[in-house]
Design a protein around this motif. Structure first.
Motif, PDB file in Angstrom:
ATOM      1  N   UNK A  41      -7.794  -3.783  12.969  1.00 26.08           N
ATOM      2  CA  UNK A  41      -7.359  -3.327  11.646  1.00 26.08           C
ATOM      3  C   UNK A  41      -6.476  -2.087  11.771  1.00 26.08           C
ATOM      4  N   UNK A  42      -6.860  -1.169  12.644  1.00 28.16           N
ATOM      5  CA  UNK A  42      -6.078   0.056  12.833  1.00 28.16           C
ATOM      6  C   UNK A  42      -4.721  -0.255  13.456  1.00 28.16           C
ATOM      7  N   UNK A  43      -4.712  -1.151  14.452  1.00 29.80           N
ATOM      8  CA  UNK A  43      -3.462  -1.458  15.148  1.00 29.80           C
ATOM      9  C   UNK A  43      -2.443  -2.103  14.225  1.00 29.80           C
ATOM     10  N   UNK A  44      -2.882  -3.003  13.349  1.00 31.75           N
ATOM     11  CA  UNK A  44      -1.942  -3.730  12.509  1.00 31.75           C
ATOM     12  C   UNK A  44      -1.550  -2.964  11.245  1.00 31.75           C
ATOM     13  N   UNK A  45      -2.248  -1.871  10.958  1.00 33.21           N
ATOM     14  CA  UNK A  45      -1.933  -1.122   9.747  1.00 33.21           C
ATOM     15  C   UNK A  45      -1.287   0.227  10.038  1.00 33.21           C
ATOM     16  N   UNK A  46      -1.978   1.078  10.794  1.00 35.82           N
ATOM     17  CA  UNK A  46      -1.574   2.475  10.885  1.00 35.82           C
ATOM     18  C   UNK A  46      -0.226   2.704  11.563  1.00 35.82           C
ATOM     19  N   UNK A  47       0.104   2.055  12.692  1.00 36.68           N
ATOM     20  CA  UNK A  47       1.405   2.338  13.322  1.00 36.68           C
ATOM     21  C   UNK A  47       2.568   1.606  12.664  1.00 36.68           C
ATOM     22  N   UNK A  48       2.285   0.652  11.782  1.00 34.90           N
ATOM     23  CA  UNK A  48       3.343  -0.181  11.221  1.00 34.90           C
ATOM     24  C   UNK A  48       4.272   0.657  10.333  1.00 34.90           C
ATOM     25  N   UNK A  49       5.570   0.512  10.544  1.00 28.93           N
ATOM     26  CA  UNK A  49       6.546   1.296   9.780  1.00 28.93           C
ATOM     27  C   UNK A  49       7.360   0.404   8.843  1.00 28.93           C
ATOM     28  N   UNK A  50       6.777  -0.702   8.424  1.00 31.28           N
ATOM     29  CA  UNK A  50       7.426  -1.562   7.432  1.00 31.28           C
ATOM     30  C   UNK A  50       7.680  -0.752   6.162  1.00 31.28           C
ATOM     31  N   UNK A  51       8.862  -0.878   5.549  1.00 32.88           N
ATOM     32  CA  UNK A  51       9.152  -0.093   4.343  1.00 32.88           C
ATOM     33  C   UNK A  51       8.318  -0.480   3.129  1.00 32.88           C
ATOM     34  N   UNK A  52       7.433  -1.470   3.270  1.00 27.26           N
ATOM     35  CA  UNK A  52       6.544  -1.792   2.154  1.00 27.26           C
ATOM     36  C   UNK A  52       5.480  -0.709   1.968  1.00 27.26           C
ATOM     37  N   UNK A  53       5.311   0.158   2.979  1.00 25.66           N
ATOM     38  CA  UNK A  53       4.307   1.218   2.896  1.00 25.66           C
ATOM     39  C   UNK A  53       4.889   2.470   2.259  1.00 25.66           C
ATOM     40  N   UNK A  54       4.047   3.167   1.484  1.00 23.18           N
ATOM     41  CA  UNK A  54       4.409   4.463   0.914  1.00 23.18           C
ATOM     42  C   UNK A  54       3.222   5.409   1.059  1.00 23.18           C
ATOM     43  N   UNK A  59       3.649  -8.469   1.847  1.00 20.62           N
ATOM     44  CA  UNK A  59       4.418  -7.269   2.168  1.00 20.62           C
ATOM     45  C   UNK A  59       5.441  -6.924   1.087  1.00 20.62           C
ATOM     46  N   UNK A  60       5.790  -7.899   0.236  1.00 17.35           N
ATOM     47  CA  UNK A  60       6.706  -7.614  -0.870  1.00 17.35           C
ATOM     48  C   UNK A  60       6.457  -8.646  -1.965  1.00 17.35           C
ATOM     49  N   UNK A  80      16.859  -7.694  -0.413  1.00 18.59           N
ATOM     50  CA  UNK A  80      15.738  -6.963   0.193  1.00 18.59           C
ATOM     51  C   UNK A  80      15.769  -5.515  -0.285  1.00 18.59           C
ATOM     52  N   UNK A  81      15.093  -5.261  -1.384  1.00 17.82           N
ATOM     53  CA  UNK A  81      15.150  -3.953  -2.034  1.00 17.82           C
ATOM     54  C   UNK A  81      14.474  -2.880  -1.193  1.00 17.82           C
ATOM     55  N   UNK A  82      13.346  -3.211  -0.562  1.00 18.42           N
ATOM     56  CA  UNK A  82      12.568  -2.159   0.086  1.00 18.42           C
ATOM     57  C   UNK A  82      13.292  -1.560   1.301  1.00 18.42           C
ATOM     58  N   UNK A  83      14.016  -2.357   2.058  1.00 18.11           N
ATOM     59  CA  UNK A  83      14.786  -1.800   3.171  1.00 18.11           C
ATOM     60  C   UNK A  83      15.979  -1.006   2.658  1.00 18.11           C
TER      61      UNK A  83
END
Length: 426
Positions: free
Chosen positions: A324-337, A132-133, A366-369
């Motif tokens: 795969x959809x559940x663990x990726x698409x709704x996730x709002x971790x700031x590692x995503x762009x 994730x980072x 923690x740069x991404x947050x």
């Protein structure tokens, strides 16, 4: 000697948090299950006793992020253990192994392995580290010196068909590795049963979220956080049963009109980096200063068990695609762009939980947050929701400084609420 000091420090800091919860006369009776669980693990060092009694000859997989689908682990007859690093003592040891500016979560994870004292990692056969980072990626490399480590490559652009396909292939590869290592082939029924089991846990977690939306709080934020955080260290089925009993008690409190505090107390949304047990100085200070934490977006808290698996077909392919959809698409971790979903979720939850103010927690390193703070502040300002940025690490020495800033923020929120009520009456 160093091992003994390390062990005593973790036990003392953990006991301090648990004892404070126990001293609250308004705590729910059925919170005791979660207090006892955390005491067994962190104070009595009962990791092995708790997990090995469930294991028999089953494998135990240590996971370092909510992006690892626990359903696949359970389907192989194995046990997942969430290894979140919240210990100041462990972060001090880890700080000797990693760069100075690394975040304390990674320092604590590395330190808990390197110190040589019995830790949760000792009972794990394999460690699974999602990328994730950059710090997590290098952490996996460091941990591989001591344990077998599997890296799970996270696509950081999720709104892309190639990324979604690559993520699905990562999960198929994880499934194959778990089958090989556990010596058990995952069948369709196995995966279906494990998905159902974890869905029950999510159902009870969702009930707790709904209870916390009520204007009269019947459970403190620290108590709710303890119950949710305990999921990391329990089996899904036992945790679900315990939370179901707690939820029943809380619903009865609602019917009886019970409230831990008045309706005029500021309602705080804790955003940003997770507060990982036993490092709870931020939520503890918030509630000590007269507010209540009614929601968070933490990957060890409210976000952990939020979204269900949407498998339209009970075939192996259908369930794997659903996971795969559940663990990726709704996730709002700031590692995503891009991460507009996170801003939408913050606004949605702020409205649903009746938020008066947001405290944005940034762990040093923690740069991404921290990078997303400006966008979060701008979005919430448009809705007239005040934001306070708090930067800290696991060191307890800044508690008084933090207390001053949090107290001033909460006093400002109280003044705003009073003035708004006066305007309403006029």
């Amino acid at each position: 000697m160093r091992k003994e000091i390390f062990a005593r420090g973790i036990a003392e800091s953990s006991e301090a948090v648990l004892a404070e919860l126990e001293d609250n006369p308004d705590r729910p009776d059925n919170l005791d299950y979660f207090i006892d669980l955390m005491r067994d693990i962190f104070v009595r060092n009962g990791w092995a006793d708790r997990f090995l009694q469930h294991a028999d000859d089953r494998k135990i997989f240590g996971i370092y992020c909510m992006m690892v689908p626990e359903e696949i682990v359970y389907a192989a007859g194995a046990i997942p253990v969430r290894l979140s690093g919240g210990s100041y003592e462990a972060s001090c040891v880890g700080g000797e192994q990693v760069p100075r500016d690394t975040c304390p979560v990674v320092k604590a994870a590395v330190g808990s392995v390197c110190v040589g004292y019995p830790s949760p990692c000792d009972i794990c056969d394999v460690l699974i580290v999602p990328t994730t980072c950059d710090a997590k990626r290098k952490m996996g490399e460091e941990l591989s010196i001591h344990k077998e480590v599997w890296m799970l490559e996270i696509p950081h652009v999720k709104d892309n068909e190639d990324s979604r396909k690559a993520w699905l292939q990562q999960l198929y590869g994880l499934k194959t590795n778990i089958e090989r290592y556990s010596g058990r082939k995952i069948g369709r029924k196995d995966l279906d049963l494990s998905i159902t089991m974890v869905e029950r846990a999510r159902y009870e977690a969702q009930k707790l979220y709904e209870i916390r939306k009520l204007r009269k709080p019947v459970i403190s934020g620290c108590e709710a956080a303890l119950a949710v955080n305990a999921y990391c260290y329990d089996t899904a089925s036992e945790w679900t049963s315990a939370l179901s009993v707690l939820n029943d008690e809380l619903e009865n409190r609602c019917k009886d009109g019970f409230s831990i505090r008045g309706e005029d107390m500021p309602r705080i949304f804790l955003a940003g980096c997770p507060s990982v047990f036993p490092n709870w100085k931020i939520p503890s200070l918030i509630e000590e200063m007269g507010a209540v934490v009614v929601a968070d977006e933490s990957c060890t808290g409210d976000r952990y068990l939020y979204d269900p698996v949407g498998a339209t077909e009970k075939t192996m392919t259908g369930m794997m695609v659903g996971l795969a959809a559940r663990y990726l698409m709704p996730c709002v971790c700031p590692s995503f762009v891009p991460n507009e979903d996170r801003l939408y979720r913050l606004l949605q939850m702020s409205e649903e939980f009746g938020i008066d103010g947001v405290i944005y927690h940034v762990l040093k390193g923690c740069v991404i947050y921290d990078f997303e703070l400006v966008r979060v502040e701008k979005t919430l300002k448009e809705k007239d929701i005040p934001v306070l940025r708090i930067e800290t690490d696991y060191n307890p020495e800044d508690i008084e400084q933090l207390r001053t800033r949090i107290e001033a923020f909460i006093e400002m929120l109280i003044t705003r609420k009073t003035e708004n009520e006066k305007r309403t009456l006029i």
